[in-house]
Scaffold this motif. Structure first.
Motif, PDB file in Angstrom:
ATOM      1  N   GLU A   1       0.840  -1.192   0.000  1.00  0.00           N
ATOM      2  CA  GLU A   1       0.000   0.000   0.000  1.00  0.00           C
ATOM      3  C   GLU A   1       0.883   1.254   0.000  1.00  0.00           C
ATOM      4  O   GLU A   1       1.778   1.382   0.857  1.00  0.00           O
ATOM      5  CB  GLU A   1      -0.907  -0.002   1.232  1.00  0.00           C
ATOM      6  N   PRO A   2       0.680   2.172  -0.911  1.00  0.00           N
ATOM      7  CA  PRO A   2       1.460   3.413  -0.897  1.00  0.00           C
ATOM      8  C   PRO A   2       1.278   4.163   0.425  1.00  0.00           C
ATOM      9  O   PRO A   2       0.171   4.243   0.959  1.00  0.00           O
ATOM     10  CB  PRO A   2       0.878   4.218  -2.060  1.00  0.00           C
ATOM     11  N   ASP A   3       2.390   4.640   0.977  1.00  0.00           N
ATOM     12  CA  ASP A   3       2.354   5.410   2.231  1.00  0.00           C
ATOM     13  C   ASP A   3       1.677   4.630   3.355  1.00  0.00           C
ATOM     14  O   ASP A   3       0.883   5.173   4.134  1.00  0.00           O
ATOM     15  CB  ASP A   3       1.638   6.753   2.022  1.00  0.00           C
ATOM     16  N   PHE A   4       1.987   3.330   3.433  1.00  0.00           N
ATOM     17  CA  PHE A   4       1.340   2.479   4.437  1.00  0.00           C
ATOM     18  C   PHE A   4       1.581   2.991   5.849  1.00  0.00           C
ATOM     19  O   PHE A   4       2.687   3.405   6.205  1.00  0.00           O
ATOM     20  CB  PHE A   4       1.864   1.046   4.343  1.00  0.00           C
ATOM     21  N   ALA A   5       0.522   2.918   6.646  1.00  0.00           N
ATOM     22  CA  ALA A   5       0.598   3.119   8.093  1.00  0.00           C
ATOM     23  C   ALA A   5      -0.437   2.204   8.725  1.00  0.00           C
ATOM     24  O   ALA A   5      -1.565   2.097   8.216  1.00  0.00           O
ATOM     25  CB  ALA A   5       0.320   4.573   8.465  1.00  0.00           C
ATOM     26  N   PRO A   6      -0.102   1.507   9.799  1.00  0.00           N
ATOM     27  CA  PRO A   6      -1.092   0.621  10.425  1.00  0.00           C
ATOM     28  C   PRO A   6      -2.279   1.413  10.950  1.00  0.00           C
ATOM     29  O   PRO A   6      -2.150   2.589  11.324  1.00  0.00           O
ATOM     30  CB  PRO A   6      -0.312  -0.041  11.559  1.00  0.00           C
ATOM     31  N   PHE A   7      -3.434   0.753  10.968  1.00  0.00           N
ATOM     32  CA  PHE A   7      -4.649   1.411  11.453  1.00  0.00           C
ATOM     33  C   PHE A   7      -4.442   1.921  12.875  1.00  0.00           C
ATOM     34  O   PHE A   7      -4.878   3.023  13.230  1.00  0.00           O
ATOM     35  CB  PHE A   7      -5.812   0.415  11.409  1.00  0.00           C
ATOM     36  N   GLN A   8      -3.793   1.107  13.697  1.00  0.00           N
ATOM     37  CA  GLN A   8      -3.518   1.486  15.083  1.00  0.00           C
ATOM     38  C   GLN A   8      -2.254   0.739  15.493  1.00  0.00           C
ATOM     39  O   GLN A   8      -2.194  -0.485  15.401  1.00  0.00           O
ATOM     40  CB  GLN A   8      -4.703   1.121  15.989  1.00  0.00           C
ATOM     41  N   ASP A   9      -1.235   1.438  15.975  1.00  0.00           N
ATOM     42  CA  ASP A   9       0.059   0.806  16.240  1.00  0.00           C
ATOM     43  C   ASP A   9      -0.041  -0.395  17.174  1.00  0.00           C
ATOM     44  O   ASP A   9       0.573  -1.433  16.937  1.00  0.00           O
ATOM     45  CB  ASP A   9       1.028   1.830  16.838  1.00  0.00           C
ATOM     46  N   GLN A  10      -0.803  -0.285  18.234  1.00  0.00           N
ATOM     47  CA  GLN A  10      -0.864  -1.348  19.231  1.00  0.00           C
ATOM     48  C   GLN A  10      -1.637  -2.574  18.748  1.00  0.00           C
ATOM     49  O   GLN A  10      -1.514  -3.644  19.326  1.00  0.00           O
ATOM     50  CB  GLN A  10      -1.478  -0.819  20.528  1.00  0.00           C
ATOM     51  N   TYR A  11      -2.436  -2.438  17.691  1.00  0.00           N
ATOM     52  CA  TYR A  11      -3.159  -3.593  17.179  1.00  0.00           C
ATOM     53  C   TYR A  11      -2.193  -4.655  16.658  1.00  0.00           C
ATOM     54  O   TYR A  11      -2.489  -5.854  16.711  1.00  0.00           O
ATOM     55  CB  TYR A  11      -4.122  -3.179  16.063  1.00  0.00           C
ATOM     56  N   TRP A  12      -1.046  -4.220  16.165  1.00  0.00           N
ATOM     57  CA  TRP A  12      -0.068  -5.196  15.686  1.00  0.00           C
ATOM     58  C   TRP A  12       0.437  -6.056  16.846  1.00  0.00           C
ATOM     59  O   TRP A  12       0.779  -7.214  16.657  1.00  0.00           O
ATOM     60  CB  TRP A  12       1.096  -4.486  14.986  1.00  0.00           C
ATOM     61  N   PHE A  13       0.488  -5.502  18.023  1.00  0.00           N
ATOM     62  CA  PHE A  13       0.884  -6.249  19.221  1.00  0.00           C
ATOM     63  C   PHE A  13      -0.272  -7.091  19.749  1.00  0.00           C
ATOM     64  O   PHE A  13      -0.094  -8.264  20.098  1.00  0.00           O
ATOM     65  CB  PHE A  13       1.343  -5.248  20.291  1.00  0.00           C
ATOM     66  N   LEU A  14      -1.479  -6.530  19.772  1.00  0.00           N
ATOM     67  CA  LEU A  14      -2.627  -7.221  20.366  1.00  0.00           C
ATOM     68  C   LEU A  14      -3.102  -8.399  19.526  1.00  0.00           C
ATOM     69  O   LEU A  14      -3.574  -9.404  20.076  1.00  0.00           O
ATOM     70  CB  LEU A  14      -3.795  -6.245  20.541  1.00  0.00           C
ATOM     71  N   PHE A  15      -3.008  -8.318  18.204  1.00  0.00           N
ATOM     72  CA  PHE A  15      -3.686  -9.284  17.345  1.00  0.00           C
ATOM     73  C   PHE A  15      -2.733 -10.157  16.524  1.00  0.00           C
ATOM     74  O   PHE A  15      -3.171 -10.923  15.673  1.00  0.00           O
ATOM     75  CB  PHE A  15      -4.681  -8.566  16.444  1.00  0.00           C
ATOM     76  N   ASN A  16      -1.448 -10.070  16.803  1.00  0.00           N
ATOM     77  CA  ASN A  16      -0.502 -11.058  16.297  1.00  0.00           C
ATOM     78  C   ASN A  16      -0.728 -12.347  17.078  1.00  0.00           C
ATOM     79  O   ASN A  16      -0.869 -12.310  18.307  1.00  0.00           O
ATOM     80  CB  ASN A  16       0.925 -10.556  16.497  1.00  0.00           C
ATOM     81  N   SER A  17      -0.766 -13.475  16.399  1.00  0.00           N
ATOM     82  CA  SER A  17      -1.008 -14.736  17.088  1.00  0.00           C
ATOM     83  C   SER A  17       0.288 -15.398  17.528  1.00  0.00           C
ATOM     84  O   SER A  17       0.561 -15.541  18.716  1.00  0.00           O
ATOM     85  CB  SER A  17      -1.810 -15.684  16.191  1.00  0.00           C
ATOM     86  N   TYR A  18       1.127 -15.788  16.565  1.00  0.00           N
ATOM     87  CA  TYR A  18       2.355 -16.511  16.929  1.00  0.00           C
ATOM     88  C   TYR A  18       3.509 -16.211  15.975  1.00  0.00           C
ATOM     89  O   TYR A  18       4.482 -16.942  15.932  1.00  0.00           O
ATOM     90  CB  TYR A  18       2.096 -18.018  16.961  1.00  0.00           C
ATOM     91  N   TYR A  19       3.422 -15.138  15.222  1.00  0.00           N
ATOM     92  CA  TYR A  19       4.448 -14.826  14.227  1.00  0.00           C
ATOM     93  C   TYR A  19       5.604 -14.072  14.891  1.00  0.00           C
ATOM     94  O   TYR A  19       5.580 -12.849  15.046  1.00  0.00           O
ATOM     95  CB  TYR A  19       3.842 -14.013  13.086  1.00  0.00           C
ATOM     96  N   GLU A  20       6.619 -14.826  15.278  1.00  0.00           N
ATOM     97  CA  GLU A  20       7.754 -14.244  15.977  1.00  0.00           C
ATOM     98  C   GLU A  20       8.475 -13.215  15.114  1.00  0.00           C
ATOM     99  O   GLU A  20       8.987 -12.214  15.616  1.00  0.00           O
ATOM    100  CB  GLU A  20       8.738 -15.356  16.369  1.00  0.00           C
ATOM    101  N   ALA A  21       8.534 -13.460  13.802  1.00  0.00           N
ATOM    102  CA  ALA A  21       9.261 -12.547  12.916  1.00  0.00           C
ATOM    103  C   ALA A  21       8.595 -11.179  12.819  1.00  0.00           C
ATOM    104  O   ALA A  21       9.245 -10.196  12.453  1.00  0.00           O
ATOM    105  CB  ALA A  21       9.388 -13.161  11.520  1.00  0.00           C
ATOM    106  N   ILE A  22       7.308 -11.093  13.152  1.00  0.00           N
ATOM    107  CA  ILE A  22       6.599  -9.808  13.083  1.00  0.00           C
ATOM    108  C   ILE A  22       6.897  -8.961  14.302  1.00  0.00           C
ATOM    109  O   ILE A  22       6.891  -7.731  14.240  1.00  0.00           O
ATOM    110  CB  ILE A  22       5.081 -10.040  12.942  1.00  0.00           C
ATOM    111  N   GLY A  23       7.159  -9.613  15.440  1.00  0.00           N
ATOM    112  CA  GLY A  23       7.458  -8.860  16.646  1.00  0.00           C
ATOM    113  C   GLY A  23       6.733  -9.415  17.859  1.00  0.00           C
ATOM    114  O   GLY A  23       6.093 -10.468  17.788  1.00  0.00           O
TER     115      GLY A  23
END
Length: 439
Positions: free
Chosen positions: A69-91
């Motif tokens: 996506e051009p100029d990508f930004a996550p919808f909400q920064d903390q959602y990447w932490f809250l809704f990651n299941s088990y992908y260690e490479a993501i963080g």
């Protein structure tokens, strides 16, 4: 939900149509639930409904929008932490057993998140040229199948949540009209050198990485029971002391029986001498004609030992399934995505073939969940999808009444720990072709 999507199509309209269909079905499954229902986590293995809705959205945002996506930004920064299941490479990620304490974002806010990502995904799919679409199509299709997996899990999880409510609330639907299973028969197979694993010509073009590579295995002659074990047959096992006889059980299973007080399948309770079963349509007396479900691998193995049989290997199951697919019984409709009863149904009259092969209950096999010869996980975070779980799990085959149709193929490998009882799991018996007992 239909399963008419052609994954080989690079037509943006087809991808958009499939995207909207998959995403809408998730919302239809959540619709009968209140915001409070969607927040509860009733045990560590269960995820709240709103978490499922958010996580599958996070998948599209993370693996498709983030890099394209051009100029990508996550919808909400903390959602990447809250809704990651088990992908260690993501963080880092929020601990799985603590998902139920996330009161915010609420169910409505998760819906806003879904809508935002949906709009952005539609824009992305509409803007891609043919080359870009060809590059991203496998990941897009993986996102569809990933969400379908969570649709099934959403239903299994809310079933557990509602089972603990003293009001015995109904999720949806109604019980099936009384049916019959007919006597158990047997279907014989010669075995030999057979091919196992995903076959695009018969399984469709999509597969998960754990279904590959296709390879050869040697099978001796064997037989499979023509239907699943019923509640009535399981009651006979219980009445014969099945949960009190250590000689029937694997050591770990016997430990679970004693530590957790197992005396019947999960969701069964006894009241004044009558056994009742909790279902998504309510709690009702156990129907002896229905397949027994919500039994662990340990219970399935103990029952097979009691019956003088065994569980099939996953290679035996797949070999038989491919032969059955070549000669499909006219009018046979597997019980998948059952939005009327939300539950396994009775097998019906014998027809000389395998009944209940796809749908009704995931069928335990005797096979440990291990990589096929030559298996290599994918590169990057998506490579964590299946391979990292190839330890301490058992393989199940066939799908269940809550499974979307696209997940019922001969090569599909489901897996759960041997003590898991909350999934919709059942039992098909097997024995060796050279050591048959008289029936």
């Amino acid at each position: 939900m239909t399963d008419t999507f052609d994954p080989t199509s690079l037509d943006p309209a087809s991808l958009l149509g499939r995207y909207d269909e998959v995403r809408a079905y998730t919302e239809r499954l959540a619709a009968p639930l209140s915001p409070e229902d969607q927040t509860v986590q009733s045990m560590p293995d269960v995820s709240p409904t709103k978490w499922h809705r958010a996580h599958v959205t996070w998948f599209f945002e993370t693996f498709l929008l983030a890099g394209n996506e051009p100029d990508f930004a996550p919808f909400q920064d903390q959602y990447w932490f809250l809704f990651n299941s088990y992908y260690e490479a993501i963080g880092p990620r929020h601990a799985r057993p603590m998902r139920g304490v996330i009161s915010r974002p609420g169910a409505h806010d998760v819906g806003v998140y879904r809508g935002n990502v949906d709009d952005r995904m539609r824009d992305l799919l509409s803007s891609l040229d043919e080359n870009a679409l060809a590059k991203l199509a496998p990941t897009i299709n993986l996102g569809f199948h990933h969400e379908q997996q969570h649709q099934e899990l959403l239903l299994m999880d809310i079933k557990h949540v509602l089972s603990l409510n003293p009001l015995q609330p109904v999720y949806a639907g109604r019980a099936a009209t009384p049916g019959h299973a007919g006597p158990m028969g047997w279907v014989e197979y010669d075995g030999g050198l057979v091919e196992i694993g995903h076959a695009p010509s018969s399984d469709g073009d999509f597969s998960f990485d754990n279904e590959l590579p296709r390879h050869q295995q040697w099978l001796g002659p064997y037989r499979l029971a023509d239907r699943l074990v019923t509640n009535g047959e399981w009651l006979e096992f219980m009445e014969d002391g099945g949960y009190r006889r250590p000689e029937l059980w694997l050591s770990d299973g016997w430990g679970r029986v004693n530590a957790e007080g197992w005396a019947a399948p999960f969701y069964w309770t006894e009241r004044e001498g009558v056994w009742f079963e909790h279902t998504l349509t309510g709690t009702r007396p156990v129907d002896p004609s229905l397949p027994v479900c919500h039994v662990s691998h340990y219970e399935a193995d103990a029952y097979a030992t009691w019956a003088g049989k065994r569980l099939p290997t996953e290679a035996e199951w797949e070999h038989a399934a491919r032969l059955e697919e070549d000669t499909t019984t006219p009018g046979y409709a597997p019980n998948l995505a059952d939005t009327e009863t939300w539950h396994p149904r009775a097998a019906g009259a014998p027809n000389g073939r395998l009944r209940q092969l796809f749908g009704d209950c995931w069928e335990w096999t005797s096979s440990s969940y291990l990589p096929y010869p030559g298996f290599h996980p994918g590169v990057g975070a998506i490579g964590e999808y299946n391979g990292k779980f190839m330890s301490s799990q058992m393989v199940l085959r066939g799908g269940c009444a809550l499974t979307p149709p696209g997940h019922a193929r001969a090569s599909y490998r489901n897996f759960f720990p041997p003590g898991a009882r909350w999934p919709v799991t059942g039992v098909r018996l097997a024995d060796d072709g050279w050591n048959r007992c008289c029936e």
